[in-house]
Design a protein around this motif. Structure first.
Motif, PDB file in Angstrom:
ATOM      1  N   ARG A 186       4.703  -9.578 -11.869  1.00 18.22           N
ATOM      2  CA  ARG A 186       5.399 -10.500 -12.758  1.00 18.22           C
ATOM      3  C   ARG A 186       6.277 -11.470 -11.968  1.00 18.22           C
ATOM      4  N   ALA A 187       6.856 -10.977 -10.872  1.00 19.98           N
ATOM      5  CA  ALA A 187       7.694 -11.841 -10.043  1.00 19.98           C
ATOM      6  C   ALA A 187       6.857 -12.894  -9.322  1.00 19.98           C
ATOM      7  N   ASP A 188       5.636 -12.492  -8.907  1.00 20.02           N
ATOM      8  CA  ASP A 188       4.730 -13.425  -8.229  1.00 20.02           C
ATOM      9  C   ASP A 188       3.312 -12.884  -8.366  1.00 20.02           C
ATOM     10  N   PRO A 189       2.420 -13.603  -9.058  1.00 19.80           N
ATOM     11  CA  PRO A 189       1.071 -13.083  -9.318  1.00 19.80           C
ATOM     12  C   PRO A 189       0.222 -12.916  -8.070  1.00 19.80           C
ATOM     13  N   ARG A 190       0.707 -13.355  -6.931  1.00 17.54           N
ATOM     14  CA  ARG A 190      -0.072 -13.203  -5.694  1.00 17.54           C
ATOM     15  C   ARG A 190       0.037 -11.800  -5.099  1.00 17.54           C
ATOM     16  N   TRP A 191       0.980 -10.997  -5.590  1.00 17.16           N
ATOM     17  CA  TRP A 191       1.137  -9.647  -5.049  1.00 17.16           C
ATOM     18  C   TRP A 191      -0.135  -8.820  -5.245  1.00 17.16           C
ATOM     19  N   GLU A 192      -0.489  -8.043  -4.225  1.00 18.61           N
ATOM     20  CA  GLU A 192      -1.595  -7.087  -4.302  1.00 18.61           C
ATOM     21  C   GLU A 192      -1.043  -5.684  -4.078  1.00 18.61           C
ATOM     22  N   TYR A 193      -1.771  -4.691  -4.584  1.00 18.31           N
ATOM     23  CA  TYR A 193      -1.237  -3.317  -4.606  1.00 18.31           C
ATOM     24  C   TYR A 193      -2.376  -2.311  -4.508  1.00 18.31           C
ATOM     25  N   ALA A 194      -2.185  -1.291  -3.678  1.00 17.65           N
ATOM     26  CA  ALA A 194      -3.088  -0.140  -3.606  1.00 17.65           C
ATOM     27  C   ALA A 194      -2.241   1.119  -3.535  1.00 17.65           C
ATOM     28  N   ASN A 195      -2.743   2.203  -4.108  1.00 12.52           N
ATOM     29  CA  ASN A 195      -2.002   3.461  -4.095  1.00 12.52           C
ATOM     30  C   ASN A 195      -2.969   4.591  -3.734  1.00 12.52           C
ATOM     31  N   LEU A 196      -2.762   5.183  -2.561  1.00 17.80           N
ATOM     32  CA  LEU A 196      -3.626   6.237  -2.038  1.00 17.80           C
ATOM     33  C   LEU A 196      -3.023   7.626  -2.201  1.00 17.80           C
ATOM     34  N   ALA A 197      -1.833   7.718  -2.796  1.00 16.95           N
ATOM     35  CA  ALA A 197      -1.107   8.993  -2.862  1.00 16.95           C
ATOM     36  C   ALA A 197      -1.832  10.019  -3.727  1.00 16.95           C
ATOM     37  N   ILE A 198      -1.792  11.264  -3.280  1.00 17.71           N
ATOM     38  CA  ILE A 198      -2.435  12.381  -3.989  1.00 17.71           C
ATOM     39  C   ILE A 198      -1.459  13.550  -4.059  1.00 17.71           C
ATOM     40  N   ARG A 199      -1.339  14.130  -5.238  1.00 13.04           N
ATOM     41  CA  ARG A 199      -0.443  15.273  -5.440  1.00 13.04           C
ATOM     42  C   ARG A 199      -0.836  16.459  -4.554  1.00 13.04           C
TER      43      ARG A 199
ATOM     44  N   VAL B 118       0.859  -1.183   0.000  1.00 12.70           N
ATOM     45  CA  VAL B 118       0.000   0.000   0.000  1.00 12.70           C
ATOM     46  C   VAL B 118       0.897   1.235   0.000  1.00 12.70           C
ATOM     47  N   VAL B 119       0.631   2.153  -0.914  1.00 18.97           N
ATOM     48  CA  VAL B 119       1.445   3.353  -1.090  1.00 18.97           C
ATOM     49  C   VAL B 119       0.681   4.568  -0.586  1.00 18.97           C
ATOM     50  N   VAL B 120       1.311   5.345   0.285  1.00 21.24           N
ATOM     51  CA  VAL B 120       0.709   6.590   0.765  1.00 21.24           C
ATOM     52  C   VAL B 120       1.700   7.722   0.526  1.00 21.24           C
ATOM     53  N   GLY B 121       1.161   8.921   0.263  1.00 21.16           N
ATOM     54  CA  GLY B 121       2.060  10.048   0.049  1.00 21.16           C
ATOM     55  C   GLY B 121       1.490  11.109  -0.851  1.00 21.16           C
ATOM     56  N   ASP B 122       2.385  11.753  -1.600  1.00 21.01           N
ATOM     57  CA  ASP B 122       2.010  12.901  -2.427  1.00 21.01           C
ATOM     58  C   ASP B 122       2.336  12.611  -3.897  1.00 21.01           C
ATOM     59  N   SER B 123       2.650  13.653  -4.663  1.00 22.26           N
ATOM     60  CA  SER B 123       2.853  13.511  -6.106  1.00 22.26           C
ATOM     61  C   SER B 123       4.007  12.582  -6.456  1.00 22.26           C
ATOM     62  N   PHE B 124       5.012  12.497  -5.601  1.00 17.66           N
ATOM     63  CA  PHE B 124       6.139  11.599  -5.839  1.00 17.66           C
ATOM     64  C   PHE B 124       5.647  10.171  -6.059  1.00 17.66           C
ATOM     65  N   SER B 125       4.692   9.745  -5.224  1.00 16.90           N
ATOM     66  CA  SER B 125       4.194   8.371  -5.291  1.00 16.90           C
ATOM     67  C   SER B 125       2.972   8.229  -6.186  1.00 16.90           C
ATOM     68  N   GLU B 126       2.255   9.330  -6.452  1.00 19.57           N
ATOM     69  CA  GLU B 126       1.134   9.263  -7.383  1.00 19.57           C
ATOM     70  C   GLU B 126       1.635   9.083  -8.813  1.00 19.57           C
ATOM     71  N   GLY B 127       2.825   9.636  -9.084  1.00 16.44           N
ATOM     72  CA  GLY B 127       3.415   9.461 -10.411  1.00 16.44           C
ATOM     73  C   GLY B 127       3.446  10.703 -11.261  1.00 16.44           C
ATOM     74  N   VAL B 128       3.263  11.881 -10.669  1.00 21.95           N
ATOM     75  CA  VAL B 128       3.282  13.128 -11.435  1.00 21.95           C
ATOM     76  C   VAL B 128       4.629  13.271 -12.147  1.00 21.95           C
ATOM     77  N   GLY B 129       4.570  13.652 -13.421  1.00 21.73           N
ATOM     78  CA  GLY B 129       5.760  13.753 -14.248  1.00 21.73           C
ATOM     79  C   GLY B 129       5.904  12.601 -15.218  1.00 21.73           C
ATOM     80  N   ASP B 130       5.079  11.552 -15.010  1.00 25.11           N
ATOM     81  CA  ASP B 130       5.103  10.366 -15.872  1.00 25.11           C
ATOM     82  C   ASP B 130       3.700  10.163 -16.456  1.00 25.11           C
ATOM     83  N   PRO B 131       3.288  11.026 -17.388  1.00 21.02           N
ATOM     84  CA  PRO B 131       1.905  10.962 -17.891  1.00 21.02           C
ATOM     85  C   PRO B 131       1.630   9.680 -18.671  1.00 21.02           C
ATOM     86  N   HIS B 132       0.417   9.165 -18.496  1.00 18.75           N
ATOM     87  CA  HIS B 132      -0.005   7.970 -19.223  1.00 18.75           C
ATOM     88  C   HIS B 132      -1.529   7.940 -19.240  1.00 18.75           C
TER      89      HIS B 132
END
Length: 273
Positions: free
Chosen positions: A41-54, A7-21
């Protein structure tokens, strides 16, 4: 590194600002999404959430994201906040460090592995020089906190290739696409996770004569610094209306673009499936 839930928490650094897609939530990809895809890809069991906001300062990250992150029962938490506080010369750094420490302790209270980052000591423009002493002091504090509390430190300042302007977005504060990709590879390497990211050889840094340097600095002042000052004076920020990219855990191995498309479809359409 055993599979679990990041789980990722934080600001624009972790939201991904600067890497548009366009195919990723909020229009950004960023190092954390790139890293999550490699974990899947390393293990399909991994789960992920990202709460970061710029645009979020430390207290906003704590108030809006920490409880939500803990409710997701993470095994690993990425925590980066404080960069927007440092931009304000009125911020009390000692108080900022104490609040940063309190947030680290809460995130690690359930036994989750906490990842923390230093801010990069950027030298890409003389206009950011007044911030350097504050960045250096904050980084020293983060290193001490990581050592004291057993957090995993990702020391951005060790990556001196970030002195290359091509790894930074035009605002010189956020990483570019190339910078985010390198950050994903750096974090994966530090955690001992193999990856398939292809990092372009940058070659020799771009050289500028003094005339071009003056023009570039003037353009940076007009297009980036002055708008930033106006936003801060107005109290309105890009993150005020933004929503978390991945508020609920996903399995990156299922394909993040496909998951993003599914999430963006109207609720009625999803309910008809």
């Amino acid at each position: 590194m055993h599979p679990g839930r990041l789980v990722v928490v934080g600001d624009s650094f972790s939201e991904g600002v600067g890497d548009p897609h366009l195919h990723y939530p909020n229009g950004f990809r960023g190092w954390a999404d790139r890293m999550a895809r490699q974990l899947g890809r390393a293990d399909p069991r991994w789960e992920y959430a990202n709460l970061a906001i710029r645009s979020k300062v430390l207290d906003q990250v704590v108030a809006e994201q920490v409880d939500a992150a803990l409710a997701l029962e993470p095994t690993h938490v990425s925590f980066y906040a404080g960069g927007n506080d440092i931009l304000s010369l009125r911020t009390d750094l000692d108080s900022l460090v104490r609040r940063h420490e309190a947030a680290m302790l809460r995130l690690g209270s359930t036994g989750a592995q906490v990842l923390v980052f230093t801010a990069f000591d950027t030298r890409t423009t003389a206009l950011l020089e007044p911030l350097r002493r504050r960045v250096l002091a904050f980084n020293d504090a983060v290193r001490d906190l990581a050592g004291t509390h057993g957090a995993t430190l990702l020391d951005h300042t060790l990556m001196r290739e970030y002195e290359d302007r091509r790894l930074w977005a035009p605002d010189k504060i956020h990483m570019s696409r190339l910078g985010h990709k390198r950050m994903a590879a750096f974090v994966l390497h530090e955690l001992g996770v193999p990856h398939t990211l292809r990092l372009r050889d940058l070659g020799e840094p771009e050289r500028r004569d003094w005339r071009r340097a003056v023009r570039d600095e003037g353009r940076f002042l007009r297009t980036e610094v002055l708008p930033l000052v106006r936003r801060r004076l107005s109290g309105r920020y890009d993150g005020d209306t933004a929503q978390p990219k991945w508020p609920e855990p996903i399995r990156p191995a299922e394909g993040m673009k496909r998951l993003a498309r599914r999430r963006s479809r109207p609720a009625v359409a999803r309910g008809a499936e």
